[in-house]
Design a protein around this motif. Structure first.
Motif, PDB file in Angstrom:
ATOM      1  N   GLU A   1       0.835  -1.196   0.000  1.00 49.25           N
ATOM      2  CA  GLU A   1       0.000   0.000   0.000  1.00 49.25           C
ATOM      3  C   GLU A   1       0.877   1.256   0.000  1.00 49.25           C
ATOM      4  OE1 GLU A   1      -3.618   2.048   2.599  1.00 49.25           O
ATOM      5  OE2 GLU A   1      -2.832   0.071   3.141  1.00 49.25           O
ATOM      6  N   GLY A   2       0.541   2.180  -0.880  1.00 50.86           N
ATOM      7  CA  GLY A   2       1.278   3.435  -0.961  1.00 50.86           C
ATOM      8  C   GLY A   2       2.385   3.449  -1.991  1.00 50.86           C
ATOM      9  N   ARG A   3       2.794   2.264  -2.464  1.00 54.26           N
ATOM     10  CA  ARG A   3       3.866   2.231  -3.468  1.00 54.26           C
ATOM     11  C   ARG A   3       3.272   2.199  -4.871  1.00 54.26           C
ATOM     12  NH1 ARG A   3       9.401  -1.341  -4.203  1.00 54.26           N
ATOM     13  NH2 ARG A   3       9.677  -0.853  -6.402  1.00 54.26           N
ATOM     14  N   LYS A   4       3.864   2.977  -5.758  1.00 54.49           N
ATOM     15  CA  LYS A   4       3.487   2.957  -7.166  1.00 54.49           C
ATOM     16  C   LYS A   4       4.735   2.816  -8.015  1.00 54.49           C
ATOM     17  CE  LYS A   4      -0.929   5.416  -7.300  1.00 54.49           C
ATOM     18  NZ  LYS A   4      -1.697   6.515  -7.928  1.00 54.49           N
ATOM     19  N   ASP A   5       4.547   2.186  -9.148  1.00 54.49           N
ATOM     20  CA  ASP A   5       5.642   2.106 -10.106  1.00 54.49           C
ATOM     21  C   ASP A   5       5.134   2.599 -11.457  1.00 54.49           C
ATOM     22  OD1 ASP A   5       4.051   0.008 -10.972  1.00 54.49           O
ATOM     23  OD2 ASP A   5       5.382  -1.548 -10.192  1.00 54.49           O
ATOM     24  N   VAL A   6       6.011   2.667 -12.424  1.00 50.66           N
ATOM     25  CA  VAL A   6       5.634   3.164 -13.749  1.00 50.66           C
ATOM     26  C   VAL A   6       4.547   2.290 -14.354  1.00 50.66           C
ATOM     27  CG1 VAL A   6       6.467   3.571 -16.098  1.00 50.66           C
ATOM     28  CG2 VAL A   6       7.893   4.208 -14.138  1.00 50.66           C
ATOM     29  N   TYR A   7       4.682   0.979 -14.186  1.00 57.51           N
ATOM     30  CA  TYR A   7       3.682   0.052 -14.721  1.00 57.51           C
ATOM     31  C   TYR A   7       2.294   0.409 -14.197  1.00 57.51           C
ATOM     32  CZ  TYR A   7       1.114  -4.342 -15.345  1.00 57.51           C
ATOM     33  OH  TYR A   7       0.175  -5.284 -15.657  1.00 57.51           O
ATOM     34  N   GLN A   8       2.168   0.613 -12.886  1.00 58.46           N
ATOM     35  CA  GLN A   8       0.873   0.929 -12.293  1.00 58.46           C
ATOM     36  C   GLN A   8       0.356   2.277 -12.788  1.00 58.46           C
ATOM     37  OE1 GLN A   8      -0.969  -1.133 -10.185  1.00 58.46           O
ATOM     38  NE2 GLN A   8      -2.560   0.373 -10.677  1.00 58.46           N
ATOM     39  N   ASN A   9       1.226   3.265 -12.845  1.00 57.58           N
ATOM     40  CA  ASN A   9       0.806   4.588 -13.305  1.00 57.58           C
ATOM     41  C   ASN A   9       0.339   4.568 -14.752  1.00 57.58           C
ATOM     42  OD1 ASN A   9       1.138   6.071 -10.926  1.00 57.58           O
ATOM     43  ND2 ASN A   9       3.320   6.400 -11.295  1.00 57.58           N
ATOM     44  N   LEU A  10       1.051   3.817 -15.594  1.00 60.08           N
ATOM     45  CA  LEU A  10       0.647   3.752 -16.999  1.00 60.08           C
ATOM     46  C   LEU A  10      -0.601   2.906 -17.198  1.00 60.08           C
ATOM     47  CD1 LEU A  10       4.053   3.489 -18.916  1.00 60.08           C
ATOM     48  CD2 LEU A  10       2.702   5.502 -18.313  1.00 60.08           C
ATOM     49  N   LEU A  11      -0.783   1.920 -16.333  1.00 54.92           N
ATOM     50  CA  LEU A  11      -1.990   1.101 -16.417  1.00 54.92           C
ATOM     51  C   LEU A  11      -3.228   1.961 -16.168  1.00 54.92           C
ATOM     52  CD1 LEU A  11      -2.567  -1.932 -16.892  1.00 54.92           C
ATOM     53  CD2 LEU A  11      -2.690  -2.196 -14.410  1.00 54.92           C
ATOM     54  N   ASN A  12      -3.084   2.977 -15.310  1.00 53.11           N
ATOM     55  CA  ASN A  12      -4.205   3.855 -14.981  1.00 53.11           C
ATOM     56  C   ASN A  12      -4.285   5.090 -15.861  1.00 53.11           C
ATOM     57  OD1 ASN A  12      -4.794   2.132 -12.827  1.00 53.11           O
ATOM     58  ND2 ASN A  12      -3.489   3.268 -11.402  1.00 53.11           N
ATOM     59  N   ALA A  13      -3.246   5.355 -16.659  1.00 46.43           N
ATOM     60  CA  ALA A  13      -3.181   6.592 -17.434  1.00 46.43           C
ATOM     61  C   ALA A  13      -4.124   6.551 -18.633  1.00 46.43           C
ATOM     62  CB  ALA A  13      -1.756   6.840 -17.904  1.00 46.43           C
ATOM     63  N   LYS A  14      -4.699   7.705 -18.955  1.00 46.50           N
ATOM     64  CA  LYS A  14      -5.587   7.849 -20.102  1.00 46.50           C
ATOM     65  C   LYS A  14      -5.118   9.011 -20.965  1.00 46.50           C
ATOM     66  CE  LYS A  14      -8.338   4.668 -18.418  1.00 46.50           C
ATOM     67  NZ  LYS A  14      -8.369   3.317 -19.009  1.00 46.50           N
ATOM     68  N   ASP A  15      -5.256   8.854 -22.267  1.00 46.41           N
ATOM     69  CA  ASP A  15      -4.934   9.929 -23.194  1.00 46.41           C
ATOM     70  C   ASP A  15      -5.979  11.029 -23.046  1.00 46.41           C
ATOM     71  OD1 ASP A  15      -4.321  11.589 -25.280  1.00 46.41           O
ATOM     72  OD2 ASP A  15      -4.675  10.130 -26.862  1.00 46.41           O
ATOM     73  N   ALA A  16      -5.545  12.249 -22.780  1.00 50.03           N
ATOM     74  CA  ALA A  16      -6.476  13.359 -22.553  1.00 50.03           C
ATOM     75  C   ALA A  16      -7.332  13.652 -23.782  1.00 50.03           C
ATOM     76  CB  ALA A  16      -5.692  14.613 -22.147  1.00 50.03           C
ATOM     77  N   GLN A  17      -6.837  13.316 -24.971  1.00 50.65           N
ATOM     78  CA  GLN A  17      -7.584  13.624 -26.194  1.00 50.65           C
ATOM     79  C   GLN A  17      -8.596  12.544 -26.553  1.00 50.65           C
ATOM     80  OE1 GLN A  17      -5.186  14.786 -29.534  1.00 50.65           O
ATOM     81  NE2 GLN A  17      -3.932  16.222 -28.335  1.00 50.65           N
ATOM     82  N   THR A  18      -8.255  11.291 -26.302  1.00 50.36           N
ATOM     83  CA  THR A  18      -9.148  10.191 -26.700  1.00 50.36           C
ATOM     84  C   THR A  18      -9.829   9.522 -25.522  1.00 50.36           C
ATOM     85  OG1 THR A  18      -7.385   8.522 -26.592  1.00 50.36           O
ATOM     86  CG2 THR A  18      -7.628   9.752 -28.667  1.00 50.36           C
ATOM     87  N   GLY A  19      -9.295   9.744 -24.312  1.00 50.85           N
ATOM     88  CA  GLY A  19      -9.842   9.075 -23.136  1.00 50.85           C
ATOM     89  C   GLY A  19      -9.446   7.619 -23.028  1.00 50.85           C
ATOM     90  N   GLU A  20      -8.543   7.167 -23.911  1.00 45.18           N
ATOM     91  CA  GLU A  20      -8.128   5.770 -23.928  1.00 45.18           C
ATOM     92  C   GLU A  20      -6.743   5.599 -23.310  1.00 45.18           C
ATOM     93  OE1 GLU A  20      -8.250   4.560 -27.961  1.00 45.18           O
ATOM     94  OE2 GLU A  20     -10.439   4.681 -28.139  1.00 45.18           O
ATOM     95  N   GLY A  21      -6.512   4.436 -22.747  1.00 48.46           N
ATOM     96  CA  GLY A  21      -5.197   4.100 -22.235  1.00 48.46           C
ATOM     97  C   GLY A  21      -4.454   3.222 -23.215  1.00 48.46           C
TER      98      GLY A  21
END
Length: 532
Positions: A277-297
């Protein structure tokens, strides 16, 4: 009958050889005298064939050759039948800046694997690249990197313990005044960078700093990237569909296959684990990231492909700059003393070395890191681009469509038009003083481009800078270091006999193909700070 058949076969062979000869004469005459780039100077072989630059990638001196060519031929050099390399700040920004009629060269297709999936590094289409880049960038914002900082510092602490150990197996020497055994910092910079990248991206690592069993990975990456550098200069070996590119540097092909299996291990290991709990890595951040223009990850297969490439791009490039920092500090005692004083008086303890006001206040630390990035850019050759339909004006020259253009980053950042005494390590050039006014620094900043610029700027720049700044500060706060005694202390220096451009003993020797590699040195010894 058999004699007639033999004569016919001989006639066919002679005819094919004659046709080939005529074609070669025709293409040579065209490229030398009638090609749209015929009036640009450059090496004769470079005008005739891309194998010229492929050779210099093969021998790892392409950055030196580009610099030499500019010294002989000027700022615009024809570095291939359809290629121009341009050594000016205006030219650089006309090539790599925003909203230019220029796209990424197909030379980057050399990075495509067996699956031939586009990544943020290889995408030629601007729309495809833009979509991927907007998502990937979310994993490397300043806020995201601050979240990775505990992981970065943990790995640096492991490195510090290892540097103070006598031989990597025993505990640190009992006498605090004892110097460690000599250590090759190019290797340990590789180990640290790889451990940080895999830990930050996947929360999985092979512990290269402590465990020699997996150190083959760094040699594997170097061999793989060397081959990519060669193939990127002759990308038509891939386009012809004959698989000719697989015959170039077979050791690099084997290295790629071996690393591919290792990258799969990291991805699968990450997918199986649940982060604390509390730890994030690039994989987790990108898994949750969405493109602001398309709304897609990014779909999971794309995400895994991107993160695998990021491991290579991040570790292989940051390590060369880090090795350069160790070299230039150990060979410049006055710089070492000034920086050590700044770090040790700014931070009361190692735990206080974090991103924040104190780190930002370390003006000399930032100057040292910037100067090392100038001397040892992560990419020192030319990242190639191609001019699109309609052409592009570059530093006053109208360049026709289809021309591949680039700027040798090592060459630009050693151009005396922007940097006085360009081969001298001088962090003070980045600090405003009366003899060095802000106007001078602004001229230098325009030509200071270790992470490129524009839409294709390195996505992980914030992470790279955090690693370089914190590592330098933490090592200096924890220990002293010096060049090893005897001949080992000269490893990493230039010397007469190493070849053109490698004669300067004060310059750390880089090896360049697709990225910059620090192969050897400096070899240093370390001891705890409380020594007399």
């Amino acid at each position: 009958m058999a004699l007639l058949d033999s004569l016919r076969l001989l006639q066919i062979v002679v005819l094919l050889l004659a046709i080939s000869f005529v074609y070669l004469v025709y293409i040579s005459i065209y490229r030398l005298f009638f090609h749209p780039l015929a009036n640009y100077p450059g090496p004769l072989l470079a005008k005739l064939t891309t194998w010229y630059s492929a050779y210099h990638n093969y021998v790892n001196d392409v950055h030196i050759d580009i610099l030499r060519c500019h010294a002989v031929y000027g700022d615009f050099v024809r570095y291939g039948p359809d290629r121009l390399v341009i050594n000016s700040a205006n030219g650089f920004h006309d090539i790599y800046g925003h909203a230019k009629n220029i796209a990424k060269s197909k030379a980057y297709w050399a990075l495509l694997g067996r699956e031939e999936k586009w990544s943020v590094l290889t995408a030629w289409d601007k729309k495809v690249h833009g979509r991927k880049r907007r998502v990937i960038a979310q994993g490397f914002t300043e806020a995201a990197v601050r979240g990775y900082e505990p992981v970065i510092k943990e790995n640096i602490t492991i490195l510090c313990k290892r540097l103070l150990a006598s031989d990597g197996r025993d505990a640190a020497p009992e006498a605090s005044s004892a110097w460690s055994l000599p250590l090759d910092m190019s290797k340990f910079a590789n180990y640290l960078s790889f451990d940080i990248m895999t830990d930050v991206i996947f929360s999985v690592k092979r512990h290269l700093i402590e465990n020699p069993d997996y150190r083959w990975i760094t040699s594997c990456i170097e061999s793989m990237m060397n081959r990519i550098g060669v193939v990127s200069m002759v990308p038509w070996t891939r386009w012809w569909g004959l698989g000719l590119h697989w015959a170039i540097k077979p050791d690099g092909v084997r290295a790629y296959l071996r690393f591919h299996d290792e990258a799969e291990y990291f991805a699968k290991a990450r997918m199986k684990q649940q982060l604390p709990e509390g730890r994030k890595d690039v994989y987790q951040n990108l898994l949750n990231a969405k493109d602001a223009q398309t709304g897609e990850g990014l779909p999971l297969p794309e995400l895994l492909a991107e993160t695998g490439l990021l491991i290579v791009a991040g570790s292989d490039t940051t390590s060369s700059a880090l090795a350069g920092i160790f070299f230039y500090l150990s060979h410049n005692p006055s710089v070492y003393a000034k920086l050590a004083h700044e770090v040790r008086t700014t931070f009361p303890s190692v735990s206080s070395i974090t991103h924040g006001p104190e780190l930002r206040s370390c003006v000399y630390l930032h100057a040292v890191v910037d100067e090392c990035l100038r001397m040892c850019p992560p990419v020192s050759a030319a990242p190639w681009r191609v001019v699109l339909e309609g052409g592009q004006r570059i530093d006053g020259h109208d360049i026709p469509e289809g021309t591949e253009v680039g700027t040798g980053l090592y060459s630009l950042m050693h151009n005396p038009a922007y940097f006085a005494e360009p081969f001298k390590f001088n962090p003070d050039r980045w600090i405003e003083t009366e003899p060095n006014p802000a106007a001078n620094i602004e001229i230098q900043r325009r030509a200071f481009v270790p992470f490129l610029s524009g839409a294709r700027m390195c996505a992980a720049k914030n992470l790279a800078m955090a690693e370089l700044l914190i590592t330098t500060a933490q090592v200096l706060h924890t220990m002293d270091f010096k060049v090893a005694d005897g001949p080992e202390g000269k490893v990493g220096q230039g010397t007469v006999g190493m070849g053109v451009g490698r004669e300067r003993p004060e310059e750390f020797q880089l090896y360049s193909h697709f990225v910059t590699v620090a192969k050897h040195g400096p070899i240093l010894q370390f001891r705890r700070r409380d020594a007399d």
